[in-house]
Design a protein around this motif. Sequence first.
Motif, PDB file in Angstrom:
ATOM      1  N   ALA A   1      21.392  -2.803 -14.504  1.00  0.00           N
ATOM      2  CA  ALA A   1      20.216  -2.666 -14.448  1.00  0.00           C
ATOM      3  C   ALA A   1      20.518  -1.565 -13.588  1.00  0.00           C
ATOM      4  CB  ALA A   1      20.146  -4.088 -14.249  1.00  0.00           C
ATOM      5  N   VAL A   2      18.885  -0.878 -13.194  1.00  0.00           N
ATOM      6  CA  VAL A   2      18.100  -0.510 -12.088  1.00  0.00           C
ATOM      7  C   VAL A   2      17.013  -0.597 -10.963  1.00  0.00           C
ATOM      8  CG1 VAL A   2      17.369   1.774 -11.126  1.00  0.00           C
ATOM      9  CG2 VAL A   2      18.948   1.658 -13.060  1.00  0.00           C
ATOM     10  N   VAL A   3      16.667  -0.750 -10.113  1.00  0.00           N
ATOM     11  CA  VAL A   3      16.076  -1.669  -9.649  1.00  0.00           C
ATOM     12  C   VAL A   3      14.867   0.227  -8.725  1.00  0.00           C
ATOM     13  CG1 VAL A   3      14.888  -2.565  -7.230  1.00  0.00           C
ATOM     14  CG2 VAL A   3      17.229  -3.508  -8.505  1.00  0.00           C
ATOM     15  N   CYS A   4      14.106   0.185  -9.803  1.00  0.00           N
ATOM     16  CA  CYS A   4      13.111   1.918  -9.096  1.00  0.00           C
ATOM     17  C   CYS A   4      12.286   1.059  -8.003  1.00  0.00           C
ATOM     18  CB  CYS A   4      12.259   1.767  -9.613  1.00  0.00           C
ATOM     19  SG  CYS A   4      13.164   1.842 -11.786  1.00  0.00           S
ATOM     20  N   THR A   5      12.295   1.153  -6.886  1.00  0.00           N
ATOM     21  CA  THR A   5      11.574   0.879  -5.188  1.00  0.00           C
ATOM     22  C   THR A   5      10.224   2.355  -5.065  1.00  0.00           C
ATOM     23  OG1 THR A   5      13.351   2.159  -4.250  1.00  0.00           O
ATOM     24  CG2 THR A   5      13.637  -0.186  -4.186  1.00  0.00           C
ATOM     25  N   HIS A   6      10.105   1.824  -4.365  1.00  0.00           N
ATOM     26  CA  HIS A   6       8.735   2.795  -4.010  1.00  0.00           C
ATOM     27  C   HIS A   6       8.139   3.261  -2.403  1.00  0.00           C
ATOM     28  CE1 HIS A   6       4.851   3.695  -1.851  1.00  0.00           C
ATOM     29  NE2 HIS A   6       5.045   4.357  -2.946  1.00  0.00           N
ATOM     30  N   THR A   7       8.852   4.157  -1.340  1.00  0.00           N
ATOM     31  CA  THR A   7       9.475   4.396  -0.550  1.00  0.00           C
ATOM     32  C   THR A   7       7.932   5.652  -0.219  1.00  0.00           C
ATOM     33  OG1 THR A   7      10.384   6.741  -0.783  1.00  0.00           O
ATOM     34  CG2 THR A   7      11.395   3.809  -0.909  1.00  0.00           C
ATOM     35  N   GLY A   8       7.635   5.719  -0.730  1.00  0.00           N
ATOM     36  CA  GLY A   8       5.997   6.842  -0.056  1.00  0.00           C
ATOM     37  C   GLY A   8       6.766   7.531   0.164  1.00  0.00           C
ATOM     38  N   GLY A   9       7.874   8.454  -0.473  1.00  0.00           N
ATOM     39  CA  GLY A   9       8.206   9.861   0.083  1.00  0.00           C
ATOM     40  C   GLY A   9       9.244   9.598   1.000  1.00  0.00           C
ATOM     41  N   ALA A  10       9.160   8.606   1.802  1.00  0.00           N
ATOM     42  CA  ALA A  10      10.629   8.654   2.847  1.00  0.00           C
ATOM     43  C   ALA A  10      11.611   9.207   3.026  1.00  0.00           C
ATOM     44  CB  ALA A  10      10.133   6.782   3.704  1.00  0.00           C
TER      45      ALA A  10
ATOM     46  N   ARG B   1      17.106   5.912   5.091  1.00  0.00           N
ATOM     47  CA  ARG B   1      16.968   5.136   6.627  1.00  0.00           C
ATOM     48  C   ARG B   1      16.333   5.855   7.912  1.00  0.00           C
ATOM     49  NH1 ARG B   1      23.154   4.878   8.444  1.00  0.00           N
ATOM     50  NH2 ARG B   1      22.136   3.662   9.365  1.00  0.00           N
ATOM     51  N   THR B   2      14.730   5.954   7.380  1.00  0.00           N
ATOM     52  CA  THR B   2      13.681   6.912   8.587  1.00  0.00           C
ATOM     53  C   THR B   2      12.642   5.281   8.529  1.00  0.00           C
ATOM     54  OG1 THR B   2      12.572   7.600   7.116  1.00  0.00           O
ATOM     55  CG2 THR B   2      14.564   9.351   8.143  1.00  0.00           C
ATOM     56  N   ARG B   3      12.248   4.839   9.399  1.00  0.00           N
ATOM     57  CA  ARG B   3      11.260   4.131  10.295  1.00  0.00           C
ATOM     58  C   ARG B   3       9.880   4.648   9.498  1.00  0.00           C
ATOM     59  NH1 ARG B   3      13.188  -0.508  11.625  1.00  0.00           N
ATOM     60  NH2 ARG B   3      15.097  -0.566  13.027  1.00  0.00           N
ATOM     61  N   PRO B   4       8.937   3.672   9.471  1.00  0.00           N
ATOM     62  CA  PRO B   4       7.637   4.568   8.756  1.00  0.00           C
ATOM     63  C   PRO B   4       6.985   5.465  10.262  1.00  0.00           C
ATOM     64  CG  PRO B   4       7.368   2.100   8.762  1.00  0.00           C
ATOM     65  CD  PRO B   4       8.625   2.735   8.668  1.00  0.00           C
ATOM     66  N   PHE B   5       5.938   6.386  10.058  1.00  0.00           N
ATOM     67  CA  PHE B   5       4.998   6.873  11.635  1.00  0.00           C
ATOM     68  C   PHE B   5       4.442   7.352  11.186  1.00  0.00           C
ATOM     69  CE2 PHE B   5       4.533  10.073  14.615  1.00  0.00           C
ATOM     70  CZ  PHE B   5       5.049   9.562  15.274  1.00  0.00           C
ATOM     71  N   ARG B   6       3.397   6.443  11.451  1.00  0.00           N
ATOM     72  CA  ARG B   6       1.851   7.132  11.780  1.00  0.00           C
ATOM     73  C   ARG B   6       1.759   7.169   9.986  1.00  0.00           C
ATOM     74  NH1 ARG B   6       0.101  10.943  16.695  1.00  0.00           N
ATOM     75  NH2 ARG B   6       0.555   9.365  18.293  1.00  0.00           N
ATOM     76  N   THR B   7       2.086   6.559   8.969  1.00  0.00           N
ATOM     77  CA  THR B   7       2.243   6.212   7.450  1.00  0.00           C
ATOM     78  C   THR B   7       0.468   6.246   6.827  1.00  0.00           C
ATOM     79  OG1 THR B   7       4.475   5.608   7.780  1.00  0.00           O
ATOM     80  CG2 THR B   7       3.103   5.569   5.187  1.00  0.00           C
ATOM     81  N   THR B   8       0.044   7.434   6.488  1.00  0.00           N
ATOM     82  CA  THR B   8      -1.065   7.030   5.650  1.00  0.00           C
ATOM     83  C   THR B   8      -0.576   7.872   4.127  1.00  0.00           C
ATOM     84  OG1 THR B   8      -2.000   9.543   5.759  1.00  0.00           O
ATOM     85  CG2 THR B   8      -2.616   8.129   7.807  1.00  0.00           C
ATOM     86  N   TYR B   9      -1.706   7.214   3.114  1.00  0.00           N
ATOM     87  CA  TYR B   9      -2.328   7.569   2.027  1.00  0.00           C
ATOM     88  C   TYR B   9      -3.489   7.969   1.533  1.00  0.00           C
ATOM     89  CZ  TYR B   9       2.554   4.814   1.359  1.00  0.00           C
ATOM     90  OH  TYR B   9       3.285   4.638   1.351  1.00  0.00           O
ATOM     91  N   ALA B  10      -3.274   9.455   0.696  1.00  0.00           N
ATOM     92  CA  ALA B  10      -4.287   9.792   0.517  1.00  0.00           C
ATOM     93  C   ALA B  10      -5.504   8.943   0.047  1.00  0.00           C
ATOM     94  CB  ALA B  10      -4.832  11.147  -0.225  1.00  0.00           C
TER      95      ALA B  10
ATOM     96  N   VAL C   1      -1.791   1.104  -3.042  1.00  0.00           N
ATOM     97  CA  VAL C   1      -1.166  -0.299  -4.187  1.00  0.00           C
ATOM     98  C   VAL C   1      -1.802   1.250  -5.379  1.00  0.00           C
ATOM     99  CG1 VAL C   1      -1.831  -1.385  -5.862  1.00  0.00           C
ATOM    100  CG2 VAL C   1      -1.729  -2.291  -3.755  1.00  0.00           C
ATOM    101  N   ALA C   2      -2.374   1.613  -5.811  1.00  0.00           N
ATOM    102  CA  ALA C   2      -2.719   2.595  -6.438  1.00  0.00           C
ATOM    103  C   ALA C   2      -0.942   3.534  -6.642  1.00  0.00           C
ATOM    104  CB  ALA C   2      -3.700   3.502  -7.176  1.00  0.00           C
ATOM    105  N   ASP C   3      -0.338   4.552  -5.273  1.00  0.00           N
ATOM    106  CA  ASP C   3       0.158   4.982  -4.965  1.00  0.00           C
ATOM    107  C   ASP C   3       1.743   4.372  -5.519  1.00  0.00           C
ATOM    108  OD1 ASP C   3       0.692   7.552  -3.018  1.00  0.00           O
ATOM    109  OD2 ASP C   3       2.507   6.810  -3.372  1.00  0.00           O
ATOM    110  N   VAL C   4       1.994   2.861  -5.084  1.00  0.00           N
ATOM    111  CA  VAL C   4       3.125   2.475  -5.246  1.00  0.00           C
ATOM    112  C   VAL C   4       2.829   2.190  -6.698  1.00  0.00           C
ATOM    113  CG1 VAL C   4       4.482  -0.024  -4.862  1.00  0.00           C
ATOM    114  CG2 VAL C   4       2.450   0.834  -3.222  1.00  0.00           C
ATOM    115  N   ARG C   5       1.831   2.375  -7.342  1.00  0.00           N
ATOM    116  CA  ARG C   5       2.524   1.517  -8.834  1.00  0.00           C
ATOM    117  C   ARG C   5       2.460   2.921  -9.564  1.00  0.00           C
ATOM    118  NH1 ARG C   5      -2.975   0.752  -9.884  1.00  0.00           N
ATOM    119  NH2 ARG C   5      -3.650   3.167 -10.411  1.00  0.00           N
ATOM    120  N   ASP C   6       1.812   4.165  -9.230  1.00  0.00           N
ATOM    121  CA  ASP C   6       2.209   5.230 -10.104  1.00  0.00           C
ATOM    122  C   ASP C   6       3.758   5.799  -9.253  1.00  0.00           C
ATOM    123  OD1 ASP C   6      -0.228   5.188 -10.725  1.00  0.00           O
ATOM    124  OD2 ASP C   6      -0.661   7.363  -8.850  1.00  0.00           O
ATOM    125  N   GLY C   7       4.151   5.744  -8.047  1.00  0.00           N
ATOM    126  CA  GLY C   7       5.807   5.508  -7.555  1.00  0.00           C
ATOM    127  C   GLY C   7       7.063   4.780  -8.265  1.00  0.00           C
ATOM    128  N   VAL C   8       6.592   3.070  -8.616  1.00  0.00           N
ATOM    129  CA  VAL C   8       7.176   2.832  -9.637  1.00  0.00           C
ATOM    130  C   VAL C   8       7.598   3.541 -10.601  1.00  0.00           C
ATOM    131  CG1 VAL C   8       7.447   1.174  -7.727  1.00  0.00           C
ATOM    132  CG2 VAL C   8       6.350   0.806  -9.781  1.00  0.00           C
TER     133      VAL C   8
END
Length: 288
Positions: free
Chosen positions: A135-144, A147-156, A160-167
């Motif tokens: 089995a596979v767990v398909c995650t969303h990281t927004g392109g991070a 092993r990095t922390r988010p920094f001034r993260t924004t979504y165009a 939730v739409a970005d997460v949905r599309d990504g997974v």
Amino acid sequence: MTLRLGRGSFVDTDLLVMAIVNRTPDSFYDRGATFADEAAMARVDEAVAHGADLVDIGGVKAAPGGDVGVAEEIDRVAGFVAAVRERHPELVISVDTWRHEVAQEVCAAGADVLNDAWGGVDPGLLDVAAAHDAAVVCTHTGGAAVRTRPFRTTYAQDVVADVRDGVLDYARRALEAGVAPESILIDPAHDFGKNTHHTLEVTRRLDELVGTGWPVLVSLSNKDFVGETLDRPVDQRVVGTLATTAVSAWLGARVFRVHEVAETRQTLDMVATLRGERPPARTMRGLA
């Protein structure tokens, strides 16, 4: 849809506890408490006794830190997976890795699930999963980056739409690679590539991910969004974690990756009973 995780099959009303077992000396929460073999196996035994449905073994912490190469990660997890498989033959074993080389070794050792917390950065991992019927767990990281922390993260667009599309894209790629559809989960990846506002929005709208039809896994345990919401340090986030767990279960999440197994099991059992999917363990009040 029946969820098949290697040797384990679960119906859609099952709420599953995935116990975290860190084979790292520098985990943000347990600070290396289960790095040694004996301590790690004791953690597995305890998790099973407290009601865990599966364990998730990881050899590299998610946060920035010292470099851990492929060979070292394999050394930390593959032999231990084999030992857990021998000790608990029916237990569902997951491994937290993004590397196909590690995936190959742990699947050969008996792992059932590949929990890719970094959103498919190594496409070879899916080929390994398909070859081993894992089995596979398909995650969303927004392109991070790994092993990095988010920094001034924004979504165009809406997060939730970005997460949905990504997974959904990751799940599509898993299907194309040959992973069985009943063995694919999606994970919005709380805090990964997200600030606290993003993570809270994803959580309150988790039903939109559930509505995709894929089983949803959430990894909430003692994370920064809980700490920032309640202004609590790492060792004082259990209450906030369990509150979020109850809400996520009510909204339809099915698998919960956690540190506190017994507390999570009780929380999920209470939600299942409130939803009418599990009878009370005993009923005496007002009946006699």
